[in-house]
Design a protein around this motif. Structure first.
Motif, PDB file in Angstrom:
ATOM      1  N   LEU A  31       0.829  -1.199   0.000  1.00  0.00           N
ATOM      2  CA  LEU A  31       0.000   0.000   0.000  1.00  0.00           C
ATOM      3  C   LEU A  31       0.863   1.247   0.000  1.00  0.00           C
ATOM      4  O   LEU A  31       0.645   2.174  -0.776  1.00  0.00           O
ATOM      5  N   MET A  32       1.879   1.281   0.869  1.00  0.00           N
ATOM      6  CA  MET A  32       2.758   2.454   0.949  1.00  0.00           C
ATOM      7  C   MET A  32       3.530   2.627  -0.361  1.00  0.00           C
ATOM      8  O   MET A  32       3.749   3.751  -0.805  1.00  0.00           O
ATOM      9  N   SER A  33       3.935   1.536  -0.984  1.00  0.00           N
ATOM     10  CA  SER A  33       4.656   1.615  -2.257  1.00  0.00           C
ATOM     11  C   SER A  33       3.763   2.201  -3.348  1.00  0.00           C
ATOM     12  O   SER A  33       4.189   3.048  -4.122  1.00  0.00           O
ATOM     13  N   VAL A  34       2.510   1.742  -3.404  1.00  0.00           N
ATOM     14  CA  VAL A  34       1.577   2.255  -4.406  1.00  0.00           C
ATOM     15  C   VAL A  34       1.330   3.738  -4.176  1.00  0.00           C
ATOM     16  O   VAL A  34       1.328   4.537  -5.107  1.00  0.00           O
ATOM     17  N   ILE A  35       1.146   4.123  -2.925  1.00  0.00           N
ATOM     18  CA  ILE A  35       0.932   5.539  -2.616  1.00  0.00           C
ATOM     19  C   ILE A  35       2.151   6.346  -3.036  1.00  0.00           C
ATOM     20  O   ILE A  35       2.020   7.403  -3.654  1.00  0.00           O
ATOM     21  N   GLY A  36       3.338   5.853  -2.717  1.00  0.00           N
ATOM     22  CA  GLY A  36       4.565   6.560  -3.087  1.00  0.00           C
ATOM     23  C   GLY A  36       4.729   6.666  -4.590  1.00  0.00           C
ATOM     24  O   GLY A  36       5.090   7.715  -5.109  1.00  0.00           O
ATOM     25  N   TYR A  71       6.785   4.027   9.998  1.00  0.00           N
ATOM     26  CA  TYR A  71       7.903   4.919  10.295  1.00  0.00           C
ATOM     27  C   TYR A  71       9.116   4.558   9.450  1.00  0.00           C
ATOM     28  O   TYR A  71       9.797   5.436   8.905  1.00  0.00           O
ATOM     29  N   ASN A  72       9.405   3.271   9.316  1.00  0.00           N
ATOM     30  CA  ASN A  72      10.578   2.837   8.561  1.00  0.00           C
ATOM     31  C   ASN A  72      10.445   3.123   7.071  1.00  0.00           C
ATOM     32  O   ASN A  72      11.426   3.487   6.418  1.00  0.00           O
ATOM     33  N   ILE A  73       9.252   2.982   6.520  1.00  0.00           N
ATOM     34  CA  ILE A  73       9.045   3.338   5.110  1.00  0.00           C
ATOM     35  C   ILE A  73       9.327   4.833   4.927  1.00  0.00           C
ATOM     36  O   ILE A  73      10.011   5.242   3.989  1.00  0.00           O
ATOM     37  N   ALA A  74       8.810   5.652   5.839  1.00  0.00           N
ATOM     38  CA  ALA A  74       9.022   7.100   5.743  1.00  0.00           C
ATOM     39  C   ALA A  74      10.500   7.453   5.932  1.00  0.00           C
ATOM     40  O   ALA A  74      11.037   8.312   5.215  1.00  0.00           O
TER      41      ALA A  74
END
Length: 178
Positions: free
Chosen positions: A13-18, A115-118
């Motif tokens: 999800l975070m990858s798609v958003i990014g 937090y780690n993705i950010a």
């Protein structure tokens, strides 16, 4: 909000958003970018252009090897010892106008997935900003964050707090080779 999601789903999800955010930024070109942008070659131009041989491509990419940049715990500030390596990378990229780079930000397992993705994104972005400041065109540098998902060494957290580089040439990207 994230309680029902496992780490893999959250990472995706975070990858798609990014990636969707990157696509929007890429679509907004400034007038300065438009003025320096060269048009894509036409079909007739491509037939006349000299194609690099596999040996040329391998040589160009071999010259672009780079060591990871290691960061202190919970930091995205570039360590002073990284400046020489980043200067060398910037010079190599400026000399190879067809080369592009992806900077991947990584973290150790401490902290939440979000937090780690950010943090990984901030690390990659600080490397990108430094390279741009050294004269590398922003459009040639992509960033991605893997957070804690791709550890270099599960037993040595310090080796996981890093930014890594992957290089490709424009011809390879167009041909789908890399």
């Amino acid at each position: 909000m994230y309680q029902g999601m496992n780490r893999t789903h959250l990472f995706l999800l975070m990858s798609v958003i990014g990636l969707s955010g990157c696509a929007r930024r890429a679509a907004n070109t400034s007038t300065a970018d438009a003025a320096t942008h060269t048009p894509a070659p036409t079909a007739s131009d491509r037939g006349n252009a000299a194609q690099p041989t596999p040996d040329d491509t391998e040589q160009a990419l071999a010259a672009l090897n780079a060591a990871p940049i290691y960061f202190p715990l919970d930091s995205s500030l570039l360590p002073s010892e990284a400046t020489d390596e980043l200067s060398r990378i910037a010079q190599a990229l400026r000399q190879r106008s067809l080369a592009k780079v992806t900077v991947a930000g990584h973290t150790c397992e401490l902290g939440t997935t979000e937090y780690n993705i950010a943090l990984g994104q901030r690390r990659a972005a600080s490397v990108r900003a430094y390279l741009v400041n050294l004269g590398v065109e922003p459009g040639r540098i992509s960033v991605i964050s893997y957070g804690e998902e791709r550890p270099a060494d599960a037993n040595t957290p310090e080796k996981n707090r890093r930014a890594e580089f992957s290089f490709r040439l424009a011809e390879q990207a167009r041909a789908g080779e890399l």
